[in-house]
Design an enzyme around this catalytic site. Structure first.
Site, short mmCIF file in Angstrom:
data_model
loop_
_atom_site.label_atom_id
_atom_site.label_comp_id
_atom_site.label_asym_id
_atom_site.label_seq_id
_atom_site.Cartn_x
_atom_site.Cartn_y
_atom_site.Cartn_z
N TYR A 59 -9.26 6.03 7.06
CA TYR A 59 -9.40 6.42 8.45
C TYR A 59 -10.40 7.57 8.48
O TYR A 59 -10.12 8.64 7.93
CB TYR A 59 -8.07 6.90 9.03
CG TYR A 59 -7.05 5.80 9.27
CD1 TYR A 59 -6.27 5.29 8.24
CD2 TYR A 59 -6.87 5.27 10.55
CE1 TYR A 59 -5.33 4.29 8.47
CE2 TYR A 59 -5.93 4.27 10.80
CZ TYR A 59 -5.17 3.78 9.76
OH TYR A 59 -4.25 2.80 10.00
N PRO A 104 -4.57 0.89 18.66
CA PRO A 104 -4.30 0.37 17.31
C PRO A 104 -4.38 1.40 16.18
O PRO A 104 -4.08 1.06 15.03
CB PRO A 104 -5.38 -0.70 17.13
CG PRO A 104 -6.48 -0.31 18.05
CD PRO A 104 -5.84 0.38 19.20
N TYR A 145 3.93 6.77 9.99
CA TYR A 145 3.11 5.61 9.61
C TYR A 145 3.98 4.55 8.93
O TYR A 145 3.82 3.35 9.19
CB TYR A 145 1.98 6.06 8.67
CG TYR A 145 0.86 5.04 8.57
CD1 TYR A 145 -0.31 5.18 9.32
CD2 TYR A 145 0.97 3.93 7.72
CE1 TYR A 145 -1.34 4.26 9.23
CE2 TYR A 145 -0.06 2.99 7.63
CZ TYR A 145 -1.20 3.17 8.40
OH TYR A 145 -2.22 2.23 8.32
N LYS A 200 0.83 0.24 15.08
CA LYS A 200 2.24 0.13 15.46
C LYS A 200 2.60 -1.09 16.33
O LYS A 200 3.77 -1.42 16.48
CB LYS A 200 2.67 1.40 16.24
CG LYS A 200 2.80 2.61 15.36
CD LYS A 200 4.05 2.53 14.50
CE LYS A 200 4.10 3.56 13.41
NZ LYS A 200 4.08 3.02 12.05
N HIS A 226 0.84 -1.20 0.00
CA HIS A 226 0.00 0.00 0.00
C HIS A 226 0.87 1.25 0.00
O HIS A 226 1.75 1.39 0.84
CB HIS A 226 -0.92 0.02 1.23
CG HIS A 226 -2.15 -0.83 1.04
ND1 HIS A 226 -3.34 -0.58 1.66
CD2 HIS A 226 -2.37 -1.91 0.26
CE1 HIS A 226 -4.24 -1.46 1.29
NE2 HIS A 226 -3.67 -2.30 0.44
C1 PHB Z 1 -6.28 -3.88 10.63
O1 PHB Z 1 -6.28 -4.16 9.42
O2 PHB Z 1 -6.67 -4.68 11.49
C2 PHB Z 1 -5.79 -2.55 11.07
C3 PHB Z 1 -5.28 -1.67 10.13
C4 PHB Z 1 -4.84 -0.43 10.52
C5 PHB Z 1 -4.91 -0.06 11.84
C6 PHB Z 1 -5.39 -0.93 12.79
C7 PHB Z 1 -5.84 -2.18 12.41
O3 PHB Z 1 -4.50 1.19 12.20
#
Ligand code: PHB
Ligand code: APR
Length: 390
Positions: free
Chosen positions: A200, A292, A384, A296, A71
């Site tokens: 997000y 989450p 990130y 990280k 990605h």
């Molecule tokens: C996930 O795919 O479970 C996931 C992805 C990004 C995040 C947290 C969890 O920031």
């Protein structure tokens, strides 16, 4: 039983550590309290920083390169708008990979059982003893029988609820913690992801995240109150709420599909200092937790075990304990950067139950700043895609 490095826990931290030690010609034994099926099924995050990808590739996890999805950015969604953060353009070419933690664990378990040292499932560590001596030990119970693992070093990779941390005397340690008044309701759904990158979303009704496990499986999350029971949400209610929080002014739509799994994850920030006591080293969630939002957790665990293996190899090659002595400080520098980023992402995107209109406006101003300033956006992209290990 005797070994060079006794490893408690077969999550990503313990499994990768065993693999890296094996590749460096150093013996280890892994003790894991749960059974193999449980460890392989546990749903966790799935974003690998570029540095994590490189470490796993060198460790021999080759399925990741076949099935993982590269990605090059994420989308921030707020105020019905969409803003894409382009990682390679902002970081000099860095990207991340979507490859689920369950798959990382399956790959590392298969490698360890094929050619590594002992990996004992249903072996629960009861206590770490003698951390301040040259011969630390792990007392454990394997399938009902008590035994002792004699080691040169013990690494506690036993997660937040493990026993290793308790071997550091209270007077010699400090903890730093923050809990959040919300959690994430996460679902797995048999439907192709509605967007090709993660989304997000900040919304007045709360945060939402669109992620994925493969081109045919979506992973989605909703911010919910901390004490939420996942079964209290019907599938229909979940999709309707996701649609609301992802709403945009253009014609983007959310694809629905059968929900195959539902659970609620609590959110916590936590750091235990120091990450070493004598010959006991802590790695991964045993030493620190991040919410989450910044993805990280797994990446920090990888940094810790790489730092430990470098330090132990240095010790064996040169006789110098300098890097082992620096282990805690080296790891904690990176840990605190990830704590900061995860906290920033969490407070940027979630709506606290007692949020005031002033705070709502500030959130939007922070998002606006990222969307309009290359400097602000670069700060997010660098964090990130990951800080260097060591
Ligand atoms: C996930 O795919 O479970 C996931 C992805 C990004 C995040 C947290 C969890 O920031
Ligand atoms: N004895 C043996 N094993 C134990 C004990 C014990 N007393 N206590 C816990 N364990 C095992 C757990 O069953 C688990 O398999 O230790 C393992 C810890 O694994 P994780 O919790 O996955 O922690 P870690 O390997 O540090 O991974 C960090 O993975 O869990 C995510 O959010 C976390 O993404 C982060 C990353």
């Amino acid at each position: 039983m005797r070994t060079t490095v006794g490893i408690i826990g077969a999550g990503p931290a313990g499994l990768l550590l065993a693999r890296l030690l094996h590749n460096a010609g150093i013996e280890s034994v892994v003790l894991e309290s749960r059974d193999r099926a449980y460890v392989e099924r546990r749903q966790r995050a799935g974003i690998l920083e570029q540095g994590t990808v490189e470490v796993l590739r060198a460790a021999g996890a080759e399925r990741m390169d076949r099935e993982g999805l590269r990605h090059d950015g994420i989308e921030l969604r707020f105020d019905r708008r969409r803003h894409r953060v382009d990682f390679p353009a902002l970081t000099g070419g860095k990207s991340v990979m979507v490859y689920a933690q369950t798959e990382v664990c399956k790959d590392l378990i298969a490698l360890q059982l094929k050619e590594g040292g002992p990996l004992l499932f249903e072996a629960e560590a009861l206590a770490v003893e003698g951390a301040e001596t040259d011969h630390p030990r792990v007392r454990f119970r394997h399938k009902g029988v008590e035994d002792v693992l004699e080691c040169d070093y013990v690494v506690g990779c036993d997660g937040f609820w493990g026993v290793a941390r308790a071997a550091v005397p209270a007077g010699r340690s400090s903890t730093f913690e923050r809990t959040y008044p919300f959690g994430w309701l996460g679902i797995l759904a048999d439907v192709p992801p509605s967007h090709d990158e993660l989304v997000y979303a900040r919304h007045d009704r709360g945060f939402a995240l669109l992620s994925m496990r493969s081109p045919s499986v979506s992973r989605l999350y909703l911010q919910v109150p901390a004490d939420t029971d996942a079964d209290g949400w019907s599938d229909e209610e979940i999709w309707t709420e996701l649609e609301r929080r992802f709403e945009t002014d253009d014609d983007w739509t959310l694809r629905r599909g059968p929900i195959t799994q539902k659970s609620v994850t609590p959110m916590r920030s936590y750091v235990h200092e120091p990450m070493r006591h004598g010959r006991l080293f802590l790695a991964g969630d045993a030493a620190h937790i991040v919410p989450p939002t910044g993805a990280k957790g797994l990446n920090l665990a990888v940094g810790d075990v790489v730092t430990f293996v470098r330090a132990l190899t240095h010790r064996r090659e040169t006789g110098s304990a300098e890097l082992l002595d620096a282990y805690s400080a080296t790891c904690l520098r990176r840990v605190w950067q990830a704590e900061r980023f995860s906290y920033d992402m969490t407070t940027l995107l979630h709506r606290a139950p007692d949020a005031t209109p002033f705070e709502d406006r500030l959130q939007l101003a922070r998002l606006e700043r990222i969307a309009s300033s290359r400097a602000a956006e670069t700060d997010l992209a660098e964090a990130y895609t990951g800080f260097p290990i060591g």
